[in-house]
Scaffold this active site. Structure first.
Site, PDB file in Angstrom:
ATOM      1  N   GLY A   1      69.215   1.602   5.229  1.00  0.00           N
ATOM      2  CA  GLY A   1      68.585   0.331   5.578  1.00  0.00           C
ATOM      3  C   GLY A   1      68.608  -0.638   4.412  1.00  0.00           C
TER       4      GLY A   1
ATOM      5  N   ASP B   1      69.616   8.920   7.582  1.00  0.00           N
ATOM      6  CA  ASP B   1      69.453   7.711   8.404  1.00  0.00           C
ATOM      7  C   ASP B   1      70.002   7.971   9.804  1.00  0.00           C
ATOM      8  OD1 ASP B   1      69.045   4.543   7.185  1.00  0.00           O
ATOM      9  OD2 ASP B   1      69.532   4.818   9.296  1.00  0.00           O
TER      10      ASP B   1
ATOM     11  N   TYR C   1      53.560  -1.072  15.234  1.00  0.00           N
ATOM     12  CA  TYR C   1      53.934  -0.964  13.816  1.00  0.00           C
ATOM     13  C   TYR C   1      52.677  -0.872  12.942  1.00  0.00           C
ATOM     14  CZ  TYR C   1      56.499  -2.153   9.502  1.00  0.00           C
ATOM     15  OH  TYR C   1      57.063  -2.152   8.249  1.00  0.00           O
TER      16      TYR C   1
ATOM     17  N   TYR D   1      46.788  14.723   3.817  1.00  0.00           N
ATOM     18  CA  TYR D   1      47.604  15.781   3.201  1.00  0.00           C
ATOM     19  C   TYR D   1      47.251  15.923   1.718  1.00  0.00           C
ATOM     20  CZ  TYR D   1      50.820  17.831   6.546  1.00  0.00           C
ATOM     21  OH  TYR D   1      51.357  18.591   7.556  1.00  0.00           O
TER      22      TYR D   1
ATOM     23  N   GLN E   1      43.561  17.475   1.728  1.00  0.00           N
ATOM     24  CA  GLN E   1      43.452  18.800   2.341  1.00  0.00           C
ATOM     25  C   GLN E   1      44.409  19.814   1.707  1.00  0.00           C
ATOM     26  OE1 GLN E   1      43.564  18.332   6.632  1.00  0.00           O
ATOM     27  NE2 GLN E   1      43.855  20.513   6.937  1.00  0.00           N
TER      28      GLN E   1
END
Ligand code: UDP
Length: 339
Positions: A16, A37, A149, A163, A166
């Site tokens: 991208g 990608d 989005y 994450y 925890q």
């Protein structure tokens, strides 16, 4: 043992606009790059010049599927980012933001990699405070056309920080403000590419609304520098941290500047303002300065000139991706090998 100077890096969304600029920079810095990608909104030509590089590998992959790779660092940039593109298939955008992030987090945990999430200024919605600092919780319409989005990226931020709390995973959340530069798609639909392409072809410049809404535009090289600085920040710096250029302009001012810089004969036409279009947007970058020692260096004039040169070349060369480009990239690897 991989040293700081020679890391194995996975860039999701590496073909991208931001991803390809990041891959190029990482290779230039001596790293091994695995670019993943699916070409939904990206272009194989963005990475064609990298494919012969001995430290570059490409994998045709959609992050909706789990991925196996042995890398040290992961950048998750895989998601359509232009309103036109992310609203074209809103369900897929939302699921990519959330499940894609989850898949990459699970990978990071399994291989104990550092992982950076490309979040967005859209998490602030149509902001009620100005400029936007990271402690502002935002003003997002959860059921509007931008929500796929905005809410997807907000949920991904939650996943990243959970994450971290925890599982103790090393995460970074970068809130990226409007960025522009070479390798934006000609049909990207965002304001800078639209105005430049329109100006270069002497077609009408389409201002949505009355042009009084503001944005703050960051040149891509500056943004990439910010992402690299974030990846190398001390472990406790998780963010979210805003990355953007605090120089705020109205859309009408941007149109005027692009007409001047291109010497275009274009005239301005006004179109209706998209639903939920944010009225003002400008990053507070004090955290980036303090923790990443980063600030943008490229002025809007300078960055626009480089971007205009790029689009000028692309328009002359013809803008269409050929099937050959895609096929040439299909022979891929499943992972960067362990060293
Ligand atoms: N915009 C415009 N003309 C265009 C494309 C966009 O006036 O051809 C406006 C759009 O309504 C918004 C601003 O430019 O107010 C920035 O839009 P963009 O799609 O680049 O990104 P956003 O910041 O909205 O995600």
């Amino acid at each position: 043992m991989t040293t700081q100077m020679n890391r194995r890096v996975l860039v999701c969304g590496g073909a991208g606009f931001l991803g390809s600029n990041l891959c190029e920079r990482l290779l230039g810095d001596g790293h091994e790059v695995l670019c993943a990608d699916n070409f939904v909104t990206s272009d194989p030509r963005n990475i064609r010049h990298l494919t012969g590089h001995r430290r570059f590998k490409f994998i045709f992959h959609d992050i909706l599927q789990p991925l196996d790779a042995e890398v040290d660092d992961i950048y998750n940039l895989a998601c359509p980012a232009s309103p036109v593109h992310y609203q074209a298939d809103p369900v897929r955008t939302l699921i990519t933001s959330v499940r894609g992030a989850h898949n990459m987090l699970r990978l990071a945990q399994r291989i104990n990699a550092r992982i950076l999430q490309a979040s967005t200024s859209e998490v602030y919605g149509d902001p009620a405070i100005h400029p936007q600092s990271e402690d502002y919780w935002g003003h997002v319409n959860p059921i509007g056309p931008r929500a796929c989005y905005d809410e997807g990226k907000r949920c991904a931020e939650t996943l990243f920080l959970d994450y971290h709390r925890q599982q103790g995973l090393r995460v970074m959340v970068a809130r990226i403000f409007n960025t522009y530069g070479p390798r934006m798609q000609i049909n990207d639909g965002r304001v800078v590419s639209n105005f430049i392409v329109q100006a270069l072809s002497n077609g009408p410049i389409t201002i949505y609304g009355d042009g009084s809404q503001t944005r703050s535009f960051c040149y891509v090289d500056d943004l990439i520098e910010g992402l690299l600085a974030f990846m190398d920040a001390p472990d406790e710096v998780t963010g979210p941290i805003n990355l953007g250029n605090p120089h705020e302009v109205t859309v009408a001012e941007l149109a005027k500047l692009i007409i001047e810089l291109t010497g275009s004969r274009s005239r301005v036409v006004y179109r209706s303002l998209p639903h939920d279009d944010p009225t003002r947007r400008c990053p507070d970058i004090r955290l980036a300065k303090r923790y990443l020692h980063w600030r943008p260096q490229v002025s809007l004039n300078e960055g626009l000139k480089k971007t205009i040169d790029y689009f000028d070349r692309v328009l002359r060369d013809g803008a269409h991706t050929s099937a050959v480009d895609v096929i040439a990239l299909r022979p891929v690897v499943a992972s960067v090998s362990k060293t």
